[in-house]
Structure formats: structure tokens, C-alpha cells
Design a protein around this motif. Structure first.
Motif, short mmCIF file in Angstrom:
data_model
loop_
_atom_site.label_atom_id
_atom_site.label_comp_id
_atom_site.label_asym_id
_atom_site.label_seq_id
_atom_site.Cartn_x
_atom_site.Cartn_y
_atom_site.Cartn_z
N ALA A 156 12.46 34.36 -39.49
CA ALA A 156 13.75 34.48 -38.81
C ALA A 156 14.57 33.24 -39.14
O ALA A 156 14.07 32.11 -39.04
CB ALA A 156 13.56 34.62 -37.30
N SER A 212 14.45 26.09 -32.78
CA SER A 212 14.65 27.13 -33.80
C SER A 212 15.58 26.68 -34.91
O SER A 212 16.08 27.49 -35.67
CB SER A 212 15.22 28.40 -33.14
OG SER A 212 14.39 28.83 -32.09
N HIS A 215 11.99 30.50 -37.78
CA HIS A 215 10.79 30.86 -37.02
C HIS A 215 9.84 31.63 -37.93
O HIS A 215 10.23 32.52 -38.68
CB HIS A 215 11.16 31.72 -35.82
CG HIS A 215 9.99 32.08 -34.96
ND1 HIS A 215 9.19 31.13 -34.36
CD2 HIS A 215 9.45 33.29 -34.62
CE1 HIS A 215 8.21 31.73 -33.68
NE2 HIS A 215 8.36 33.04 -33.82
N THR A 248 11.16 43.01 -31.88
CA THR A 248 11.22 41.67 -32.48
C THR A 248 12.50 41.52 -33.30
O THR A 248 13.20 40.51 -33.22
CB THR A 248 9.99 41.42 -33.36
OG1 THR A 248 8.81 41.55 -32.57
CG2 THR A 248 10.03 40.02 -33.96
N LEU A 249 12.79 42.54 -34.10
CA LEU A 249 14.03 42.51 -34.90
C LEU A 249 15.25 42.49 -33.99
O LEU A 249 16.22 41.77 -34.25
CB LEU A 249 14.08 43.72 -35.83
CG LEU A 249 13.07 43.73 -36.98
CD1 LEU A 249 13.18 45.03 -37.77
CD2 LEU A 249 13.28 42.53 -37.91
N TYR A 290 15.88 38.94 -32.59
CA TYR A 290 16.42 37.93 -33.50
C TYR A 290 17.76 38.32 -34.10
O TYR A 290 18.67 37.49 -34.19
CB TYR A 290 15.39 37.62 -34.60
CG TYR A 290 14.20 36.88 -34.07
CD1 TYR A 290 14.29 35.56 -33.65
CD2 TYR A 290 12.96 37.52 -33.95
CE1 TYR A 290 13.20 34.89 -33.14
CE2 TYR A 290 11.86 36.85 -33.44
CZ TYR A 290 11.99 35.54 -33.03
OH TYR A 290 10.92 34.86 -32.51
N THR A 291 17.89 39.55 -34.56
CA THR A 291 19.13 39.93 -35.24
C THR A 291 20.27 40.19 -34.26
O THR A 291 21.43 39.93 -34.56
CB THR A 291 18.93 41.20 -36.10
OG1 THR A 291 18.55 42.30 -35.25
CG2 THR A 291 17.86 40.96 -37.15
N ARG A 305 20.50 36.15 -35.73
CA ARG A 305 19.79 35.54 -36.85
C ARG A 305 19.39 36.59 -37.88
O ARG A 305 19.09 37.73 -37.53
CB ARG A 305 18.53 34.81 -36.34
CG ARG A 305 18.85 33.70 -35.38
CD ARG A 305 17.65 33.28 -34.53
NE ARG A 305 16.69 32.49 -35.27
CZ ARG A 305 15.63 31.89 -34.72
NH1 ARG A 305 15.42 32.01 -33.41
NH2 ARG A 305 14.81 31.18 -35.44
N GLU A 306 19.35 36.18 -39.14
CA GLU A 306 18.84 37.06 -40.18
C GLU A 306 17.31 37.02 -40.13
O GLU A 306 16.71 36.02 -39.74
CB GLU A 306 19.29 36.57 -41.56
CG GLU A 306 20.79 36.59 -41.78
CD GLU A 306 21.16 35.94 -43.10
OE1 GLU A 306 21.70 36.63 -43.97
OE2 GLU A 306 20.89 34.73 -43.24
N VAL A 307 16.69 38.11 -40.58
CA VAL A 307 15.23 38.16 -40.65
C VAL A 307 14.83 38.61 -42.05
O VAL A 307 15.36 39.59 -42.57
CB VAL A 307 14.64 39.11 -39.59
CG1 VAL A 307 13.13 39.20 -39.76
CG2 VAL A 307 14.97 38.62 -38.18
N SER A 342 21.89 39.86 -39.54
CA SER A 342 22.26 39.67 -38.15
C SER A 342 23.13 40.84 -37.69
O SER A 342 24.07 41.25 -38.38
CB SER A 342 23.03 38.36 -37.98
OG SER A 342 23.69 38.33 -36.74
#
Length: 567
Positions: free
Chosen positions: A290, A298, A302, A362-363, A366-367, A372-374, A469
């Protein structure tokens, strides 16, 4: 006198020449004791017998003035109640066992009942066998002998200008000093200059014998006795069993079949539920990264792992798409309070826990939640290493809890140590990274992943290896919906009536679609804002309202310990 492949058993203390390898001399002429030693000898691997040349004298004595073994104390998890079962005097070539073992040895050999134990040692006779094997393990561990496998690990001794001196040049090449063994058992080197590994475990109540966390020598001795005596050891600790089998060229209880499916605690909405996973169905393992965020912990991204567990009939593409088959192995610091304390995170006051979650939430976290990009990078590992990955993951998720530190024991170091426990070559063992972004670069450098550039994002997104994101989509929708606002919070500050006026003005279906996206994310924003306001209010009230303080303390309950851990 009976010979077992190079090991001689003697009933007297008179000198007798061993043809090859180990010779044990008991100071008792009792047939029961001799038979006991013969049975232990038969369980020892040939490699161990050959690597302990010479004579070892065995005697029985009282420890701490105690002449009996108390079953209740054997199974206790409290260190202060433990009894001492034996001692190895390597320089003197002798082993002393607790005199309390003589009674169960005599009873067992006479066909009489032996006290049962409600723990993995099973009964007092098995405990006696384990005690002797434990002390013999120390003799074996002390001996220096050549290892065939490539194990050049870049640990730098103090004052040595050569940073690439092998680990074997610094330490005796005994079993407990093998770095891979340390990583498998949850120990780590604090830095590349570390001369010895440190125990990461903070809570060890799940262990069949907490003495294994005394140091790595005791860790090996404890695991060695269960390796030889416990039929279920290969099912409870498959990673340790595999490594010891390989190094010792010995597979005890090879006939044993473990259950095809294993039960894991799956973290869903901050609650644990049990789910069964079939390790043989593991398809892929990815390094899940992430991107950076503004929060201190962070700022460098991550580190996680993504793995797919699919039945054979499911196609690869479906496997990557179907949320039922996609999981995330996550190394995180458990924050029990209402907010993160940077000082606690720096000094290690937070628990480092391992959890398994579904990929979809989870995606989303974060996104969408953290903007955030994963990135999902397939790991270039073998089928055997994939199996090892899932075995160790299933083992750790039940039994590991360490000390989380933002700078020295974080998600990146935990993830890299985990990789070192499943990929047993010097490239991985030599690698070092302190941050998730650094770990990504290291994995790319040593060939475990293939990083991709920005121009490949579109292609990787189709392959479900890049997840942008969600806020990028929201910002574009907001721009198309209305040019009056720059940020989502601007929409959130409008009243419901004001947003209804905006909605009624929309006639274009495409604009309506943008409005739906904006409204949905506005709802999430408002929900999070409301929660923050509630928590801030409660924190203000807790000093004057005892009941509020009590309720807030409940938030500090460790959710991981709410499920009984398996041994």
C-alpha cells in the motif's frame, strides 16, 4: 548391551570403546533404565548419533531437593512453577536427569500404569524420554560440523571491516545458530550488525513448553524432543518439522497424515471468525504494498502478503477475481486505545500481531478510506515455498504476538523475516529492509518480484495487480457533478435540503451517475467525521464521568486474545 547403528548402550560406568559415534553409560544396572536408554537411542536420527562422538555418562539425581515429578507442574504455563528435569555438562561429558523419572521408568518397563499428563508430553515416561533427548540435543548442538546447504548470511562481527564475512565464520556452525532456523521460529536479527538473534515473541502461552523462548539453544532442544516424540508435531508446526527433517535427514512419524483443511481466525469487521482453508489449494502469493500516506507510521507505505486459495476446478483468472478465494496476511501494530501514541509506537508498547483478512475490505480500507494506491506483485517462489508460506502463516496467525516498533520492528521487517522463514537461500537471508518501500526495492533487486512502471498501470489493473486510489475517481466525479466544490468535505458541509436542490437540477444520466458516486462517498466521509466527534467528546468526558472511562477501557481489550490459541 545393545547396539543401535553406531550408538552403544552400557549399563556400567566401566570404560568401553565405542566402534563409531556416541556411547552412553548409565550408572545404574537396572534393566528398566537400560531399556529406557535403548528406546531413546532408537529414536535418535543417525546424523545425530554420528555427530556426538565420544562417551556420555548418564545419572539420576534430585534437583532442588525434589525426588518426584509433579504432573500438575509439568503442564503449568507459569514459569515459577516449573521443575528442572535435567542438565547437560558438555565439557564433562555427562547428563543428569531428575531422580523423579526413575519411578515412571520402572513402572513403564514393568507394564504398570504411568501418570498421564494433560499436555503434549502425554505421560511421565514420555516426559522422561523427552528430558534425555533434550539434553542430548545440547551435545549435538554444541558440536561443529559441516553443512552442505548454502547458508552464507551477512552478519557483521564487531570490528570486522569485511561486511560480507559469512555467518559461519562468526559463529560455531551448530544447529541453533542457523539463521533460517531462527527466522522459522520467530526470532530476528535487530540489524545487519547483530551478533545474535533476538526473541520477538511477547506472549508465549500457546507454547507446549515456554522454555523454548529462553534462548535459541533451548528452543532447538525443546523442538527436537517434540520432533522425535510427538506424532502431531508435523501438523502443529509443519515449517519446523520440514526444516529439521531436511537438516537431520530424518522423518519421524512419516506415516502421519495431517488434516487437509486447517482452521484459521479470519478478521472481519474487527471481529474474529473461524474459517477453514486447504493449504494444498494455494495458487498464488503476492507481495501486497500500500502506497504512502501522511500518517507517521504509514509514511513509507505498508507491507502485506496476498494469497489465493482456490479449488483445482477454479480457473486462474476467476481465482484472482473471486473475493471468496483472496486473502491478505497482514502484519500490524495493534492499537488498543482511541488514538495512536507516537512515543508508544517508537518504544514498542504496541503488540505486533498477524491477522488474515479478505482482500476486498483491505483494498477498500487503503484505496478508499486512506486514499492510497495498492500494488500486488506476484512472488517468484516455487510450489514448495508456497506450501511453506501457507503452513507458516497458519501457524503464526494462531501463536505469534511480538512488540511493534515504527522504526525497527514494523510491517516491513516482520514481512521480510517471514519471507526468510520460507525462502531458504542466501539472497533472501542476506537481504535487509526497514521500510515497506525499501522492502519493495529489495525484493525487486533479488528477483523475488518484478516491479512495474506507471505506464503499465492500466495493464496491471486488468490483471488485478494494481488498484488505484478510489479518491481519484471521486474527485473526477465531483468535478463533473459540480464545479462549485473542490473537496468532498465541501459537499458534506451542505445540508440535506441544499444537496437535494443540486440533485433536482441534474437531467443528464451521466451526471446522475457522478452524483451517486459523490453522495456515496459523502456518506462515508460524514460517518467517519461523526465517529471522530463522538470519540473526541467521550475523551473530554472521561475525566469527570467514571462510567465513560470504564466504557472506553473496554476498547483496549486485545481482540486477538479473545480466541483460544492452539498449541
Amino acid at each position: 548391551m545393545k547396539s543401535f547403528k553406531g550408538l552403544l548402550i552400557c549399563s556400567t560406568v566401566f570404560s568401553m570403546a565405542a566402534v563409531h559415534g556416541l556411547e552412553i553409560k548409565a550408572d545404574s544396572k537396572e534393566d528398566a533404565v537400560i531399556q529406557f536408554i535403548e528406546e531413546v537411542a532408537a529414536k535418535l536420527p543417525d546424523s545425530v548419533k554420528k555427530d556426538i562422538p565420544g562417551t556420555i555418562k548418564l545419572s539420576f539425581k534430585k534437583f532442588n531437593d525434589e525426588d518426584s515429578i509433579e504432573p500438575d507442574r509439568v503442564c503449568s504455563t507459569k514459569q515459577k512453577t516449573a521443575q528442572r528435569y535435567g542438565s547437560a555438562y558438555i565439557n564433562k561429558g555427562k547428563i543428569e536427569l531428575h531422580a523423579g523419572f526413575l519411578k515412571p521408568i520402572r513402572n513403564y518397563q514393568a507394564g504398570k500404569s504411568v501418570a498421564k499428563l494433560n499436555c503434549p508430553q502425554k505421560d511421565l515416561y514420555t516426559l522422561a524420554q523427552g528430558a534425555l533427548i533434550h539434553e542430548l540435543a545440547h551435545f549435538y548442538d554444541f558440536k561443529t560440523h559441516d553443512r552442505k546447504s548454502d547458508r552464507v548470511v551477512r552478519q557483521i562481527p564487531r570490528g570486522n571491516p569485511n561486511p560480507y564475512q559469512s555467518y559461519e565464520d562468526v559463529h560455531k556452525n551448530n544447529f541453533s545458530s542457523i539463521p533460517t532456523y531462527a527466522f522459522i521460529n520467530g526470532w530476528r536479527f535487530v540489524s545487519p550488525k547483530s551478533r545474535s538473534p533476538k526473541m520477538k515473541h511477547r506472549k508465549v502461552s500457546y507454547s507446549p513448553d515456554f522454555y523454548e523462548y529462553q534462548d535459541l539453544k533451548e528452543n532447538f532442544a525443546v523442538n527436537f524432543q517434540f520432533f522425535l516424540l510427538d506424532e502431531d508435531y508435523q501438523c502443529r508446526r509443519p515449517a519446523q518439522y520440514e526444516f529439521m527433517s531436511k537438516e537431520l535427514a530424518h522423518r519421524p512419524f512419516a506415516y502421519k497424515k495431517c488434516e487437509e483443511e486447517v482452521t484459521v481466525p479470519l478478521l472481519v469487521d474487527n471481529k474474529l471468525r473461524l474459517e477453514k482453508i486447504n493449504p494444498s489449494h494455494i495458487r498464488d502469493v503476492h507481495y501486497l504494498y500500500a502506497g504512502e500516506s501522511d500518517a507517521m507510521m504509514s509514511r513509507w507505505g505498508h507491507s502485506m502478503f496476498r494469497f489465493t486459495v482456490c479449488p483445482p476446478e477454479v480457473k486462474d483468472r476467476r481465482c484472482l477475481l473471486d473475493p471468496r478465494y483472496n486473502f491478505v496476511l497482514n502484519f500490524t501494530g495493534f492499537i488498543p486505545g482511541l488514538e495512536i501514541n507516537n512515543y508508544d509506537g517508537l518504544v514498542g508498547n504496541y503488540d505486533s500481531v498477524i491477522s488474515i483478512t479478505k482482500l476486498s475490505p483491505t483494498l477498500k480500507q487503503y484505496t478508499k478510506g486512506e486514499n492510497r494506491e495498492v500494488f500486488s506483485y506476484p512472488l517468484n517462489i516455487t510450489k514448495e515455498q508456497k506450501r511453506r508460506f501457507i503452513n507458516l502463516a497458519m501457524q503464526r496467525v494462531w501463536g505469534y504476538m511480538g512488540s511493534y516498533k515504527f522504526l525497527t520492528n514494523n510491517c516491513a521487517t516482520e514481512s521480510l523475516d517471514f519471507l526468510k522463514a520460507i525462502v531458504w537461500d542466501s539472497k533472501v537471508q542476506n537481504s535487509n529492509a526497514k521500510t515497506p518501500v525499501g522492502m519493495r526495492e529489495v525484493l525487486d533487486e533479488i528477483g523475488l518480484i518484478d516491479m512495474f512502471e506507471e505506464q503499465e498501470y492500466k495493464e496491471k489493473r486488468k490483471k488485478h495487480q494494481y488498484f488505484p486510489s478510489a479518491m481519484e475517481k471521486v474527485e473526477k466525479s465531483l468535478e463533473r457533478y459540480t464545479s462549485a466544490f473542490n473537496e468532498l468535505k465541501d459537499v458534506g458541509e451542505l445540508s440535506t435540503e441544499q444537496r437535494l436542490v443540486l440533485a433536482e437540477q441534474i437531467k443528464d444520466p451521466q451526471l446522475a451517475a457522478n452524483m451517486v458516486i459523490v453522495e456515496a462517498n459523502t456518506f462515508d466521509y460524514l460517518s467517519q467525521s461523526l465517529l471522530t466527534k463522538k470519540l473526541n467528546f467521550l475523551k473530554e468526558q472521561k475525566s469527570s464521568e467514571p462510567l465513560v472511562k470504564t466504557m472506553l477501557d473496554f476498547l483496549k481489550v486485545d481482540h486477538i486474545s479473545s480466541i483460544e490459541r492452539d498449541r
